[in-house]
Design a protein around this motif. Sequence first.
Motif, PDB file in Angstrom:
ATOM      1  N   LEU A   1     -16.454  58.328 -95.242  1.00 19.43           N
ATOM      2  CA  LEU A   1     -16.148  59.720 -95.573  1.00 19.43           C
ATOM      3  C   LEU A   1     -15.727  59.865 -97.023  1.00 19.43           C
ATOM      4  O   LEU A   1     -15.828  60.942 -97.605  1.00 19.43           O
ATOM      5  CB  LEU A   1     -15.041  60.244 -94.651  1.00 19.43           C
ATOM      6  N   GLY A   2     -15.220  58.772 -97.602  1.00 17.48           N
ATOM      7  CA  GLY A   2     -14.871  58.783 -99.018  1.00 17.48           C
ATOM      8  C   GLY A   2     -13.424  59.117 -99.304  1.00 17.48           C
ATOM      9  O   GLY A   2     -12.644  59.445 -98.405  1.00 17.48           O
ATOM     10  N   GLY A   3     -13.074  59.039-100.579  1.00 17.70           N
ATOM     11  CA  GLY A   3     -11.710  59.312-101.007  1.00 17.70           C
ATOM     12  C   GLY A   3     -10.893  58.043-101.170  1.00 17.70           C
ATOM     13  O   GLY A   3     -11.281  56.982-100.686  1.00 17.70           O
ATOM     14  N   ASP A   4      -9.745  58.169-101.855  1.00 17.73           N
ATOM     15  CA  ASP A   4      -8.871  57.017-102.008  1.00 17.73           C
ATOM     16  C   ASP A   4      -7.892  56.982-100.836  1.00 17.73           C
ATOM     17  O   ASP A   4      -7.956  57.814 -99.930  1.00 17.73           O
ATOM     18  CB  ASP A   4      -8.125  57.049-103.345  1.00 17.73           C
ATOM     19  N   GLU A   5      -6.974  56.014-100.869  1.00 15.72           N
ATOM     20  CA  GLU A   5      -6.047  55.867 -99.747  1.00 15.72           C
ATOM     21  C   GLU A   5      -5.136  57.072 -99.562  1.00 15.72           C
ATOM     22  O   GLU A   5      -4.645  57.335 -98.460  1.00 15.72           O
ATOM     23  CB  GLU A   5      -5.198  54.606 -99.899  1.00 15.72           C
ATOM     24  N   ASN A   6      -4.907  57.839-100.631  1.00 17.06           N
ATOM     25  CA  ASN A   6      -4.027  59.002-100.543  1.00 17.06           C
ATOM     26  C   ASN A   6      -4.683  60.158 -99.779  1.00 17.06           C
ATOM     27  O   ASN A   6      -4.095  60.721 -98.853  1.00 17.06           O
ATOM     28  CB  ASN A   6      -3.628  59.457-101.954  1.00 17.06           C
ATOM     29  N   SER A   7      -5.903  60.499-100.159  1.00 18.49           N
ATOM     30  CA  SER A   7      -6.610  61.573 -99.468  1.00 18.49           C
ATOM     31  C   SER A   7      -6.972  61.163 -98.047  1.00 18.49           C
ATOM     32  O   SER A   7      -6.954  61.991 -97.122  1.00 18.49           O
ATOM     33  CB  SER A   7      -7.876  61.969-100.240  1.00 18.49           C
ATOM     34  N   GLN A   8      -7.259  59.885 -97.848  1.00 19.66           N
ATOM     35  CA  GLN A   8      -7.575  59.393 -96.506  1.00 19.66           C
ATOM     36  C   GLN A   8      -6.354  59.481 -95.598  1.00 19.66           C
ATOM     37  O   GLN A   8      -6.451  59.901 -94.438  1.00 19.66           O
ATOM     38  CB  GLN A   8      -8.078  57.949 -96.581  1.00 19.66           C
ATOM     39  N   THR A   9      -5.209  59.089 -96.123  1.00 19.59           N
ATOM     40  CA  THR A   9      -3.968  59.136 -95.341  1.00 19.59           C
ATOM     41  C   THR A   9      -3.591  60.567 -94.992  1.00 19.59           C
ATOM     42  O   THR A   9      -3.258  60.876 -93.842  1.00 19.59           O
ATOM     43  CB  THR A   9      -2.808  58.474 -96.113  1.00 19.59           C
ATOM     44  N   LEU A  10      -3.642  61.465 -95.982  1.00 20.03           N
ATOM     45  CA  LEU A  10      -3.286  62.861 -95.742  1.00 20.03           C
ATOM     46  C   LEU A  10      -4.224  63.489 -94.718  1.00 20.03           C
ATOM     47  O   LEU A  10      -3.779  64.151 -93.772  1.00 20.03           O
ATOM     48  CB  LEU A  10      -3.337  63.648 -97.054  1.00 20.03           C
TER      49      LEU A  10
ATOM     50  N   ASP B   1      -0.080  61.940-106.400  1.00 27.14           N
ATOM     51  CA  ASP B   1      -1.488  61.709-106.720  1.00 27.14           C
ATOM     52  C   ASP B   1      -2.381  62.908-106.378  1.00 27.14           C
ATOM     53  O   ASP B   1      -3.601  62.844-106.536  1.00 27.14           O
ATOM     54  CB  ASP B   1      -1.993  60.474-105.964  1.00 27.14           C
ATOM     55  N   LYS B   2      -1.780  63.992-105.888  1.00 29.89           N
ATOM     56  CA  LYS B   2      -2.497  65.231-105.594  1.00 29.89           C
ATOM     57  C   LYS B   2      -3.789  64.982-104.800  1.00 29.89           C
ATOM     58  O   LYS B   2      -4.899  65.168-105.317  1.00 29.89           O
ATOM     59  CB  LYS B   2      -2.814  65.975-106.898  1.00 29.89           C
ATOM     60  N   PRO B   3      -3.644  64.576-103.548  1.00 26.11           N
ATOM     61  CA  PRO B   3      -4.815  64.229-102.736  1.00 26.11           C
ATOM     62  C   PRO B   3      -5.468  65.424-102.032  1.00 26.11           C
ATOM     63  O   PRO B   3      -6.219  65.249-101.071  1.00 26.11           O
ATOM     64  CB  PRO B   3      -4.214  63.276-101.699  1.00 26.11           C
ATOM     65  N   TYR B   4      -5.186  66.624-102.512  1.00 24.41           N
ATOM     66  CA  TYR B   4      -5.686  67.831-101.834  1.00 24.41           C
ATOM     67  C   TYR B   4      -7.113  68.116-102.303  1.00 24.41           C
ATOM     68  O   TYR B   4      -7.338  68.927-103.205  1.00 24.41           O
ATOM     69  CB  TYR B   4      -4.764  69.009-102.122  1.00 24.41           C
ATOM     70  N   ASN B   5      -8.048  67.444-101.711  1.00 20.89           N
ATOM     71  CA  ASN B   5      -9.441  67.579-102.114  1.00 20.89           C
ATOM     72  C   ASN B   5     -10.362  67.541-100.897  1.00 20.89           C
ATOM     73  O   ASN B   5      -9.899  67.496 -99.758  1.00 20.89           O
ATOM     74  CB  ASN B   5      -9.815  66.464-103.099  1.00 20.89           C
ATOM     75  N   LYS B   6     -11.660  67.538-101.153  1.00 13.92           N
ATOM     76  CA  LYS B   6     -12.636  67.565-100.053  1.00 13.92           C
ATOM     77  C   LYS B   6     -12.560  66.311 -99.190  1.00 13.92           C
ATOM     78  O   LYS B   6     -12.895  66.335 -98.000  1.00 13.92           O
ATOM     79  CB  LYS B   6     -14.047  67.715-100.609  1.00 13.92           C
ATOM     80  N   TYR B   7     -12.107  65.201 -99.793  1.00 18.44           N
ATOM     81  CA  TYR B   7     -12.024  63.954 -99.029  1.00 18.44           C
ATOM     82  C   TYR B   7     -10.897  64.006 -97.998  1.00 18.44           C
ATOM     83  O   TYR B   7     -11.002  63.443 -96.908  1.00 18.44           O
ATOM     84  CB  TYR B   7     -11.840  62.768 -99.972  1.00 18.44           C
ATOM     85  N   ALA B   8      -9.807  64.682 -98.360  1.00 15.46           N
ATOM     86  CA  ALA B   8      -8.713  64.851 -97.400  1.00 15.46           C
ATOM     87  C   ALA B   8      -9.186  65.685 -96.211  1.00 15.46           C
ATOM     88  O   ALA B   8      -8.857  65.390 -95.051  1.00 15.46           O
ATOM     89  CB  ALA B   8      -7.520  65.519 -98.072  1.00 15.46           C
ATOM     90  N   ILE B   9      -9.977  66.725 -96.505  1.00 19.06           N
ATOM     91  CA  ILE B   9     -10.516  67.563 -95.434  1.00 19.06           C
ATOM     92  C   ILE B   9     -11.467  66.764 -94.553  1.00 19.06           C
ATOM     93  O   ILE B   9     -11.425  66.852 -93.323  1.00 19.06           O
ATOM     94  CB  ILE B   9     -11.243  68.786 -96.029  1.00 19.06           C
ATOM     95  N   ARG B  10     -12.311  65.957 -95.170  1.00 19.92           N
ATOM     96  CA  ARG B  10     -13.255  65.135 -94.405  1.00 19.92           C
ATOM     97  C   ARG B  10     -12.516  64.186 -93.462  1.00 19.92           C
ATOM     98  O   ARG B  10     -12.933  63.972 -92.329  1.00 19.92           O
ATOM     99  CB  ARG B  10     -14.131  64.314 -95.354  1.00 19.92           C
ATOM    100  N   ASN B  11     -11.424  63.621 -93.954  1.00 16.40           N
ATOM    101  CA  ASN B  11     -10.717  62.606 -93.170  1.00 16.40           C
ATOM    102  C   ASN B  11      -9.859  63.180 -92.053  1.00 16.40           C
ATOM    103  O   ASN B  11      -9.186  62.427 -91.341  1.00 16.40           O
ATOM    104  CB  ASN B  11      -9.876  61.725 -94.096  1.00 16.40           C
ATOM    105  N   ILE B  12      -9.891  64.483 -91.865  1.00  9.89           N
ATOM    106  CA  ILE B  12      -9.297  65.062 -90.660  1.00  9.89           C
ATOM    107  C   ILE B  12     -10.011  64.475 -89.443  1.00  9.89           C
ATOM    108  O   ILE B  12      -9.396  64.236 -88.400  1.00  9.89           O
ATOM    109  CB  ILE B  12      -9.415  66.599 -90.677  1.00  9.89           C
ATOM    110  N   LEU B  13     -11.315  64.208 -89.619  1.00  8.55           N
ATOM    111  CA  LEU B  13     -12.088  63.567 -88.549  1.00  8.55           C
ATOM    112  C   LEU B  13     -11.515  62.194 -88.217  1.00  8.55           C
ATOM    113  O   LEU B  13     -11.436  61.814 -87.039  1.00  8.55           O
ATOM    114  CB  LEU B  13     -13.554  63.433 -88.976  1.00  8.55           C
ATOM    115  N   THR B  14     -11.084  61.456 -89.233  1.00 10.71           N
ATOM    116  CA  THR B  14     -10.466  60.153 -89.012  1.00 10.71           C
ATOM    117  C   THR B  14      -9.213  60.289 -88.152  1.00 10.71           C
ATOM    118  O   THR B  14      -8.962  59.480 -87.258  1.00 10.71           O
ATOM    119  CB  THR B  14     -10.097  59.488 -90.357  1.00 10.71           C
ATOM    120  N   GLY B  15      -8.431  61.331 -88.418  1.00  8.52           N
ATOM    121  CA  GLY B  15      -7.218  61.573 -87.639  1.00  8.52           C
ATOM    122  C   GLY B  15      -7.516  61.909 -86.190  1.00  8.52           C
ATOM    123  O   GLY B  15      -6.803  61.471 -85.278  1.00  8.52           O
ATOM    124  N   LEU B  16      -8.574  62.654 -85.956  1.00 11.10           N
ATOM    125  CA  LEU B  16      -8.968  62.991 -84.592  1.00 11.10           C
ATOM    126  C   LEU B  16      -9.424  61.744 -83.836  1.00 11.10           C
ATOM    127  O   LEU B  16      -9.125  61.568 -82.651  1.00 11.10           O
ATOM    128  CB  LEU B  16     -10.091  64.036 -84.608  1.00 11.10           C
TER     129      LEU B  16
END
Length: 284
Positions: free
Chosen positions: A24-33, A198-213
């Motif tokens: 899904l992409g992104g760094d560890e910050n956007s992925q975690t969020l 690190d301001k992880p509020y980007n499209k990758y954070a939104i994508r990784n909502i799927l990871t949380g589910l």
Amino acid sequence: MTGILLAILAAVSWGSIVFVSNKLGGDENSQTLGTTVGALVFAIVVYIYKMPELSTVTWAVGFVSGLLWCIGQKNQFGAVRYLGVAKTAPISTGLQLIGTTFFGVFIFKEWQTTTSIVIGLAGLACIIIGALLTSLNQGDDKGQKKSQKEGLLILLFSTVGFVTYVVLIRRFNIDGWAAILPQAIGMVTGAFFITIRDKPYNKYAIRNILTGLIWSTGNLGLLLALPKIGVATSFSISQTGIVISTIGGLFFLNERKSKKQVWIVLLGCLFIIIGGVLLGLTKR
């Protein structure tokens, strides 16, 4: 049989997390969020459906547990940058099993017989061997070795977070259904403060909502499996999902370097799975 299938659901879900988040992409910050937001959405739906009673202790312990999980997950995502998915998944799993087993034996006194001690020690030996095999570095490049050391150090912090998040719930005997919502709120809170710089509020954070589910689906599967097949067996089976992350990293994320390395990593995974199964048998 139902309990086994539920534990396998947890294995498939959790084994996919690192691989899916990497795709899904992104760094560890956007992925975690993103992961924690997905977990919160799932928790709210489950709470509305189940409506469990939440005491003050449940709120406090669940919240702190979520904070600890956040530390574990962020550092696991971070280790991928240094080790890759194929190495991070099995090593992280091995360290978690060793950590939870340590608390189970010395704090919760789960190994009561000579047989369970022998089987348990054999399981730990298999896990240690597997973790060592998956962490072997075939190259002589100094930069590569330094990167591996940094990755392993990050995984140690990750392990502390993951192990204590599980042990805390067990220590206070918090009901799994009741723990989900406070835990998810703690996860989101932890992710916000840990990643805000690190301001992880980007499209990758939104994508990784799927990871949380996906993570939450596995968590629910494990919670439902616990009363059916026991803690040790269900947790051990849930951790065998590392095969998914490992194979995904080797063959779909371009982490394969040589046939020898592939076989060594797969052999390490096999040892970890055998060790997890043996640890599960200690409760019989």
